[in-house]
Design a protein around this motif. Structure first.
Motif, PDB file in Angstrom:
ATOM      1  N   ALA A 194       0.914  -1.237   0.072  1.00 45.08           N
ATOM      2  CA  ALA A 194      -0.092  -0.069  -0.128  1.00 45.08           C
ATOM      3  C   ALA A 194       1.117   1.274   0.017  1.00 45.08           C
ATOM      4  O   ALA A 194       0.690   2.100  -0.766  1.00 45.08           O
ATOM      5  CB  ALA A 194      -0.878   0.015   1.145  1.00 45.08           C
ATOM      6  N   PHE A 195       1.886   1.175   0.692  1.00 46.66           N
ATOM      7  CA  PHE A 195       2.812   2.495   0.701  1.00 46.66           C
ATOM      8  C   PHE A 195       3.494   2.517  -0.635  1.00 46.66           C
ATOM      9  O   PHE A 195       3.654   3.670  -1.149  1.00 46.66           O
ATOM     10  CB  PHE A 195       3.706   2.365   2.025  1.00 46.66           C
ATOM     11  N   GLY A 202       2.046   9.663  -6.348  1.00 45.06           N
ATOM     12  CA  GLY A 202       2.138  10.882  -5.745  1.00 45.06           C
ATOM     13  C   GLY A 202       1.721  11.040  -4.289  1.00 45.06           C
ATOM     14  O   GLY A 202       1.828  12.083  -3.789  1.00 45.06           O
ATOM     15  N   GLY A 203       1.814  10.093  -3.506  1.00 43.36           N
ATOM     16  CA  GLY A 203       1.431  10.200  -2.181  1.00 43.36           C
ATOM     17  C   GLY A 203       2.777  10.120  -1.511  1.00 43.36           C
ATOM     18  O   GLY A 203       3.866  10.175  -2.129  1.00 43.36           O
ATOM     19  N   SER A 204       2.584   9.640  -0.001  1.00 47.05           N
ATOM     20  CA  SER A 204       3.771   9.954   0.672  1.00 47.05           C
ATOM     21  C   SER A 204       3.512   9.190   2.062  1.00 47.05           C
ATOM     22  O   SER A 204       2.174   8.539   2.215  1.00 47.05           O
ATOM     23  CB  SER A 204       4.006  11.635   1.186  1.00 47.05           C
ATOM     24  N   MET A 205       4.148   9.280   3.203  1.00 43.64           N
ATOM     25  CA  MET A 205       3.970   8.613   4.416  1.00 43.64           C
ATOM     26  C   MET A 205       2.737   9.253   4.986  1.00 43.64           C
ATOM     27  O   MET A 205       1.848   8.637   5.915  1.00 43.64           O
ATOM     28  CB  MET A 205       5.377   8.876   5.460  1.00 43.64           C
ATOM     29  N   ASP A 206       2.766  10.601   4.810  1.00 52.61           N
ATOM     30  CA  ASP A 206       1.561  11.402   5.492  1.00 52.61           C
ATOM     31  C   ASP A 206       0.278  11.352   4.582  1.00 52.61           C
ATOM     32  O   ASP A 206      -0.799  11.730   5.206  1.00 52.61           O
ATOM     33  CB  ASP A 206       1.915  12.817   5.711  1.00 52.61           C
ATOM     34  N   GLU A 271       8.238   4.299 -11.115  1.00 55.33           N
ATOM     35  CA  GLU A 271       7.876   5.560 -10.193  1.00 55.33           C
ATOM     36  C   GLU A 271       8.578   5.609  -9.117  1.00 55.33           C
ATOM     37  O   GLU A 271       9.073   6.704  -8.400  1.00 55.33           O
ATOM     38  CB  GLU A 271       6.287   5.794 -10.406  1.00 55.33           C
ATOM     39  N   ALA A 272       8.405   4.637  -8.110  1.00 55.54           N
ATOM     40  CA  ALA A 272       8.976   4.460  -6.938  1.00 55.54           C
ATOM     41  C   ALA A 272       8.647   3.148  -6.194  1.00 55.54           C
ATOM     42  O   ALA A 272       7.595   2.554  -6.724  1.00 55.54           O
ATOM     43  CB  ALA A 272       8.216   5.711  -6.116  1.00 55.54           C
ATOM     44  N   SER A 273       9.187   2.791  -5.002  1.00 56.54           N
ATOM     45  CA  SER A 273       8.731   1.449  -4.485  1.00 56.54           C
ATOM     46  C   SER A 273       9.140   1.770  -2.879  1.00 56.54           C
ATOM     47  O   SER A 273       9.687   2.813  -2.723  1.00 56.54           O
ATOM     48  CB  SER A 273       9.672   0.344  -5.005  1.00 56.54           C
ATOM     49  N   ALA A 274       8.670   1.184  -2.359  1.00 55.02           N
ATOM     50  CA  ALA A 274       8.746   1.163  -0.519  1.00 55.02           C
ATOM     51  C   ALA A 274       9.859  -0.129  -0.178  1.00 55.02           C
ATOM     52  O   ALA A 274       9.661  -1.278  -0.564  1.00 55.02           O
ATOM     53  CB  ALA A 274       7.441   1.072  -0.008  1.00 55.02           C
ATOM     54  N   ALA A 275      10.758   0.356   0.755  1.00 55.99           N
ATOM     55  CA  ALA A 275      11.587  -0.328   1.687  1.00 55.99           C
ATOM     56  C   ALA A 275      11.060  -1.093   2.971  1.00 55.99           C
ATOM     57  O   ALA A 275      10.571   0.021   3.613  1.00 55.99           O
ATOM     58  CB  ALA A 275      13.058   0.189   1.725  1.00 55.99           C
ATOM     59  N   ALA A 276      10.901  -1.987   3.158  1.00 56.13           N
ATOM     60  CA  ALA A 276      10.111  -2.480   4.513  1.00 56.13           C
ATOM     61  C   ALA A 276      11.377  -2.803   5.595  1.00 56.13           C
ATOM     62  O   ALA A 276      12.150  -3.591   5.135  1.00 56.13           O
ATOM     63  CB  ALA A 276       9.632  -3.664   4.443  1.00 56.13           C
ATOM     64  N   PRO A 277      11.452  -2.146   6.610  1.00 57.68           N
ATOM     65  CA  PRO A 277      12.570  -2.182   7.575  1.00 57.68           C
ATOM     66  C   PRO A 277      12.250  -3.400   8.517  1.00 57.68           C
ATOM     67  O   PRO A 277      11.107  -3.540   9.011  1.00 57.68           O
ATOM     68  CB  PRO A 277      12.508  -0.830   8.334  1.00 57.68           C
ATOM     69  N   TYR A 278      13.296  -4.283   8.582  1.00 55.93           N
ATOM     70  CA  TYR A 278      13.109  -5.220   9.510  1.00 55.93           C
ATOM     71  C   TYR A 278      14.053  -5.024  10.568  1.00 55.93           C
ATOM     72  O   TYR A 278      15.144  -4.878  10.409  1.00 55.93           O
ATOM     73  CB  TYR A 278      13.364  -6.882   8.805  1.00 55.93           C
ATOM     74  N   ILE A 336      13.590   3.516  -4.654  1.00 56.03           N
ATOM     75  CA  ILE A 336      13.395   3.037  -3.450  1.00 56.03           C
ATOM     76  C   ILE A 336      13.289   3.736  -2.218  1.00 56.03           C
ATOM     77  O   ILE A 336      14.297   4.437  -1.968  1.00 56.03           O
ATOM     78  CB  ILE A 336      14.162   1.567  -3.202  1.00 56.03           C
ATOM     79  N   ARG A 337      12.118   4.013  -1.540  1.00 57.41           N
ATOM     80  CA  ARG A 337      11.974   4.902  -0.652  1.00 57.41           C
ATOM     81  C   ARG A 337      11.661   4.220   0.969  1.00 57.41           C
ATOM     82  O   ARG A 337      10.680   3.410   0.930  1.00 57.41           O
ATOM     83  CB  ARG A 337      10.896   5.870  -0.775  1.00 57.41           C
TER      84      ARG A 337
END
Length: 362
Positions: A194-195, A202-206, A271-278, A336-337
């Motif tokens: 989802a993130f 065009g979205g963000s963490m907020d 466009e962008a991707s999300a990195a999940a922290p473990y 990757i963000r």
């Protein structure tokens, strides 16, 4: 007689001492210290002789190789582990808070925040901690990110003619009934999807709304085959899933380890991707604190971080050079963000209700 017995006792004592000295010399790692104080910490850990590592299942994130490297470097410090799952690990720590069984605990970083809030983990600042971005670590070191898992498109090229390169591509009619991803209401990976969709639209963490809207559009377009509650890795290997929006490391493992070869493409969306922290933590009042610290330090050294990379998991410590064996398989992907895990936890309710409305019409 007395003299003979005394001599025999002295001989046995001398032999035992020699054996202890020999064992002591064998219980020293080879080469220079990986960090200042490593030898002293190892000496303290040897007296404990054991580290109990919760939720580090050997088939996940290359833990099996970490265990092997740790025990080779630190003979005399045994490793015990289990594979509980992130949320269950926090529950287990809480239940055993009066007599902790674990020395360290590993989990999706959202669960690390839960553990810190529950007061079952303690401050510890391992090597390289200061190199981590602030959103990826607790200020006192009660938890810290050790690797990330990144959202990618895992594409079976035997079933998909044109490999999608972007979130926009996935909306095309040619991918009708082709896409599988995990339910964000019940899985950490689904939340990260989802993130990733939000970042790519065009979205963000907020502002997660663009990601929720996008997943709704994907369903309305008829392109989602199904959403699932557990990882569909086995089904993907069997050729039952055309496109899986999942984790990059699963795709690379399928390609290079589990036999899919060129029949899978692993794509980080343009466009962008999300990195999940473990993350991992030192357990409060754990039975083997020095061994626990030795273990946590090891996996945060450059050497330990490279071992994660060998399992196609991206290290969390910036600047770690990837081993030659995987460098070309995990090229730099600046789009990757990393997820700010505290904000992600705060957004979970919004994702749950928003996704159910946009995708399920509930």
């Amino acid at each position: 007689m007395t003299t003979t017995v005394t001599r025999r006792r002295l001989l046995r004592t001398a032999t035992a001492a020699a054996m202890l000295l020999s064992a002591g010399s064998a219980l020293a790692f080879e080469g220079a210290e990986l960090y200042p104080g490593e030898q002293a910490l190892f000496d303290a850990a040897k007296k404990e002789g054991l580290v109990v590592s919760f939720d580090t299942g050997p088939t996940w994130a290359n833990w099996a190789a970490q265990f092997k490297a740790f025990q080779k470097r630190y003979p005399g410090v045994e490793m015990v582990y289990n594979d509980l799952g992130s949320a269950a690990t926090v529950v287990a720590l809480d239940k055993a808070r009066n007599r902790p069984q674990a020395d360290t605990a590993y989990y999706f970083a959202a669960s690390a925040l839960d553990a810190a809030k529950a007061g079952v983990v303690t401050d510890f600042k391992p090597v390289n901690l200061e190199k981590l971005p602030e959103p990826l670590r607790h200020p006192g070191g009660q938890w810290f990110t050790i690797h990330t898992l990144n959202i990618a498109f895992l594409v079976n090229t035997k079933l998909v003619k044109n490999v999608p390169q972007s979130w926009a591509d996935l909306l095309k009619p040619e991918y009708k009934s082709s896409i599988v991803y995990l339910d964000p209401r019940s899985t950490g990976q689904g939340q990260v999807v989802a993130f990733g969709a939000a970042f790519g639209n065009g979205g963000s963490m907020d502002d997660i709304a663009p990601g929720i809207d996008y997943l709704g559009k994907l369903t309305k377009a008829g392109n989602v085959l199904r959403t699932v509650g557990t990882t569909p890795y086995a089904q993907f290997l069997k050729g039952e899933i055309p496109i899986w929006i999942g984790y990059e490391n699963d795709g690379l493992k399928a390609r290079y380890v589990d036999g899919m070869g060129d029949s899978i493409a692993v794509v980080i969306p343009q466009e962008a991707s999300a990195a999940a922290p473990y993350a991992i933590s030192l357990v409060k009042n754990g039975p083997n604190p020095n061994a626990g610290k030795l273990w946590l330090n090891f996996i945060m050294t450059d050497e330990g971080q490279k071992i994660f990379a060998e399992g196609f998991v991206r290290p969390s410590v910036p600047g770690v050079a990837l081993p030659a064996s995987v460098a070309d398989k995990m090229p730099a992907a600046p789009q990757i963000r990393p997820i700010d895990i505290a904000k992600a936890v705060a957004k979970k309710g919004e994702i749950d209700t928003g996704w159910a409305k946009a995708v399920l019409g509930q």
